[in-house]
Design a protein around this motif. Structure first.
Motif, short mmCIF file in Angstrom:
data_model
loop_
_atom_site.label_atom_id
_atom_site.label_comp_id
_atom_site.label_asym_id
_atom_site.label_seq_id
_atom_site.Cartn_x
_atom_site.Cartn_y
_atom_site.Cartn_z
N PRO A 6 -1.73 -0.96 -16.92
CA PRO A 6 -3.00 -1.67 -16.79
C PRO A 6 -3.26 -2.07 -15.35
CG PRO A 6 -1.33 -3.08 -17.80
CD PRO A 6 -0.76 -1.70 -17.75
N HIS A 7 -4.56 -2.06 -14.98
CA HIS A 7 -4.93 -2.45 -13.62
C HIS A 7 -4.55 -3.91 -13.38
CE1 HIS A 7 -7.10 -2.75 -9.90
NE2 HIS A 7 -7.79 -3.76 -10.37
N HIS A 8 -4.03 -4.15 -12.21
CA HIS A 8 -3.56 -5.49 -11.86
C HIS A 8 -4.43 -6.02 -10.73
CE1 HIS A 8 -0.99 -8.76 -10.59
NE2 HIS A 8 -0.80 -8.18 -9.42
N ALA A 9 -5.26 -7.02 -11.01
CA ALA A 9 -6.13 -7.60 -9.98
C ALA A 9 -5.36 -8.67 -9.22
CB ALA A 9 -7.37 -8.19 -10.63
N TRP A 10 -5.40 -8.59 -7.91
CA TRP A 10 -4.69 -9.56 -7.08
C TRP A 10 -5.70 -10.49 -6.41
CZ3 TRP A 10 0.28 -10.88 -6.67
CH2 TRP A 10 0.65 -11.72 -5.61
N ASP A 11 -5.52 -11.77 -6.60
CA ASP A 11 -6.43 -12.76 -6.03
C ASP A 11 -5.64 -13.58 -5.01
OD1 ASP A 11 -8.11 -14.88 -5.40
OD2 ASP A 11 -8.82 -15.15 -7.47
N VAL A 12 -6.00 -13.47 -3.74
CA VAL A 12 -5.25 -14.17 -2.68
C VAL A 12 -5.34 -15.68 -2.83
CG1 VAL A 12 -5.47 -12.27 -1.03
CG2 VAL A 12 -7.23 -14.07 -1.08
N PRO A 262 4.55 -8.24 -8.49
CA PRO A 262 5.55 -7.45 -9.19
C PRO A 262 5.27 -5.96 -9.16
CG PRO A 262 4.13 -8.60 -10.75
CD PRO A 262 3.80 -9.13 -9.40
N GLU A 263 4.03 -5.58 -8.80
CA GLU A 263 3.70 -4.16 -8.75
C GLU A 263 3.99 -3.52 -7.39
OE1 GLU A 263 -0.15 -3.25 -10.28
OE2 GLU A 263 0.14 -4.42 -12.11
N VAL A 264 4.35 -4.33 -6.41
CA VAL A 264 4.75 -3.78 -5.11
C VAL A 264 6.07 -3.05 -5.26
CG1 VAL A 264 5.58 -4.43 -2.81
CG2 VAL A 264 3.48 -5.42 -3.69
N ARG A 265 6.19 -1.90 -4.62
CA ARG A 265 7.40 -1.10 -4.68
C ARG A 265 8.06 -1.01 -3.31
NH1 ARG A 265 6.76 -2.41 -8.98
NH2 ARG A 265 6.25 -1.19 -10.86
N GLY A 266 9.34 -0.77 -3.32
CA GLY A 266 10.07 -0.63 -2.08
C GLY A 266 9.56 0.55 -1.25
N GLY A 267 9.60 0.39 0.07
CA GLY A 267 9.17 1.45 0.96
C GLY A 267 7.68 1.49 1.21
N GLU A 268 6.93 0.52 0.64
CA GLU A 268 5.49 0.51 0.83
C GLU A 268 5.11 -0.26 2.10
OE1 GLU A 268 3.99 0.88 -3.82
OE2 GLU A 268 3.85 -1.07 -2.80
N PHE A 275 -10.08 -1.21 7.72
CA PHE A 275 -9.59 -0.59 8.95
C PHE A 275 -8.22 -1.12 9.37
CE2 PHE A 275 -14.26 -0.87 9.19
CZ PHE A 275 -14.56 0.48 9.07
N GLY A 276 -7.49 -1.72 8.43
CA GLY A 276 -6.19 -2.27 8.77
C GLY A 276 -6.26 -3.49 9.65
N LEU A 277 -7.45 -4.10 9.76
CA LEU A 277 -7.65 -5.21 10.69
C LEU A 277 -8.02 -6.52 10.01
CD1 LEU A 277 -9.58 -3.40 13.57
CD2 LEU A 277 -7.22 -4.24 13.62
N ARG A 278 -8.76 -6.46 8.91
CA ARG A 278 -9.18 -7.68 8.25
C ARG A 278 -9.40 -7.42 6.77
NH1 ARG A 278 -14.37 -9.02 7.12
NH2 ARG A 278 -14.03 -11.17 7.76
N GLY A 279 -9.43 -8.52 6.00
CA GLY A 279 -9.72 -8.39 4.59
C GLY A 279 -8.50 -8.61 3.71
N THR A 280 -8.73 -8.50 2.41
CA THR A 280 -7.67 -8.70 1.43
C THR A 280 -6.62 -7.58 1.53
OG1 THR A 280 -9.01 -7.56 -0.21
CG2 THR A 280 -9.13 -9.97 -0.16
N PRO A 281 -5.41 -7.83 1.03
CA PRO A 281 -4.33 -6.86 1.24
C PRO A 281 -4.42 -5.63 0.35
CG PRO A 281 -3.53 -8.75 0.00
CD PRO A 281 -4.93 -9.08 0.41
N ARG A 282 -4.04 -4.51 0.91
CA ARG A 282 -3.96 -3.27 0.15
C ARG A 282 -2.77 -2.45 0.66
NH1 ARG A 282 -7.91 1.50 2.50
NH2 ARG A 282 -7.25 1.28 4.67
N ARG A 283 -2.35 -1.51 -0.17
CA ARG A 283 -1.28 -0.60 0.24
C ARG A 283 -1.86 0.47 1.15
NH1 ARG A 283 1.09 4.01 -2.01
NH2 ARG A 283 -0.20 3.83 -3.89
N GLU A 284 -1.14 0.74 2.26
CA GLU A 284 -1.59 1.72 3.23
C GLU A 284 -0.63 2.91 3.27
OE1 GLU A 284 -1.77 -0.02 7.09
OE2 GLU A 284 -3.28 -1.51 6.56
N PRO A 285 -1.12 4.07 3.67
CA PRO A 285 -0.21 5.19 3.91
C PRO A 285 0.75 4.83 5.05
CG PRO A 285 -2.51 5.92 3.88
CD PRO A 285 -2.53 4.42 3.92
#
Length: 319
Positions: A6-12, A262-268, A275-285
């Motif tokens: 299920p989709h997991h919504a993250w609220d800072v 809990p949905e964060v995985r190692g190596g992420e 643009f990697g500069l501002r805003g809520t957190p997300r997983r990046e390549p």
């Protein structure tokens, strides 16, 4: 992850409870580290501020307690630039387990002269990378004792444009402050990714995750006197920059998510959404140069030699 998950919504602004958990934030008395500590303290966890300056730590603790009623916070005298002091500092934690360590403490030198730590290492490389590399070894048994321990390394956007000079890691031949800083953060991030690969290879329960704050400026940061208190003029002049970057409170969001989600995985790699500069957190390549296994292996060997660390770093099963 399975598509059936299920989709997991993250609220800072509505973080999950972390009661019963223990977190250590190096450099938690100021800057982004302070806001990481403040946000984690609001989850009910015990948050330990690792700081070499008791006076600044006391000011941070007072601010935390005023902002987070009932906060469980304390100070650990910790100087990651002094390698010989790290074991005693970890012993002084007096905890049965550690659910996460946030490798956040760091220095950035703007002045041209090259400086060294008490151990004779270039100051930025020695503090930002070597100190945390060695600290990880001393914390391994506490992290392994947690149900799902995490090592969260705070990197920097500055590392994206840098490449390590493996023959001059400490900038003895060619020292330029901004480049040396960027390379020290790249070394940290490379270590964070390499650590997770090694932990996965031995079946450890500990995860290693890397996060970065994007662009985080003091004048865009909510005041936390006496630590952070920009003048009205400074805040006004910084308003246009707020279209591209953010304050240090928001800069803490990717690190906090890397600790708690809990949905964060190692190596992420986690960073701000825009643009990697501002805003809520997300997983990046993960950029290829940060996860290059050959570079990481040479950096790992050099770091072991420079800090006197066992290559296995002492994690459960890592033998």
């Amino acid at each position: 992850m399975s598509s059936a998950t299920p989709h997991h919504a993250w609220d800072v602004h509505r973080l999950p409870s972390a009661e019963g958990k223990n977190f250590l934030v190096t450099g938690g008395n100021a800057g982004i580290g302070y806001f990481v500590a403040e946000q984690l303290a609001a989850t009910g966890a015990l948050v330990v501020l690792g700081s070499r300056d008791p006076a600044r730590a006391d000011a941070a603790l007072a601010s935390l307690r005023s902002r987070v009623p009932g906060a469980r916070v304390r100070h650990l005298r910790l100087d990651v630039a002094a390698l010989s002091s790290l074991k005693a500092a970890v012993d002084a934690l007096d905890l049965g387990h550690l659910d996460a360590v946030v490798h956040n403490a760091g220095v950035a030198l703007d002045d041209p002269p090259r400086r060294e730590t008490v151990d004779g290492h270039e100051m930025m490389f020695g503090t930002n990378h070597l100190g945390h590399f060695a600290l990880t070894r001393h914390l391994a048994h506490l992290l392994s004792a947690a149900p799902a321990g995490r090592v969260v390394t705070t990197g920097s956007f500055a590392a994206r444009s840098e490449r390590l000079d493996l023959d001059d890691l400490e900038s003895t031949r060619d020292y330029r402050p901004k480049r040396t800083y960027g390379r020290s953060k790249l070394a940290q991030m490379s270590f964070g990714f390499a650590l997770d690969r090694r932990l996965r290879a031995v079946g450890s329960t500990v995860l290693s995750v890397v996060a970065h704050p994007g662009g985080a400026l003091d004048p865009l940061t909510p005041p936390r006197p006496p630590m952070t208190a920009s003048t009205p003029g400074q805040r006004l002049r910084a308003l246009p920059a707020g279209l591209l970057v953010q304050g240090k409170d928001a800069g803490a969001w990717p690190t906090v998510r890397a600790v708690l989600d809990p949905e964060v995985r190692g190596g992420e790699l986690w960073g701000p959404r825009f643009f990697g500069l501002r805003g809520t957190p997300r997983r990046e390549p993960v950029p290829a140069h940060m996860a290059d296994p050959e570079v990481a292996a040479r950096l790992w060997d050099a770091s072991c030699a420079l800090t006197g660390s066992d290559p296995h770093l002492g994690f459960s099963g890592d033998r």
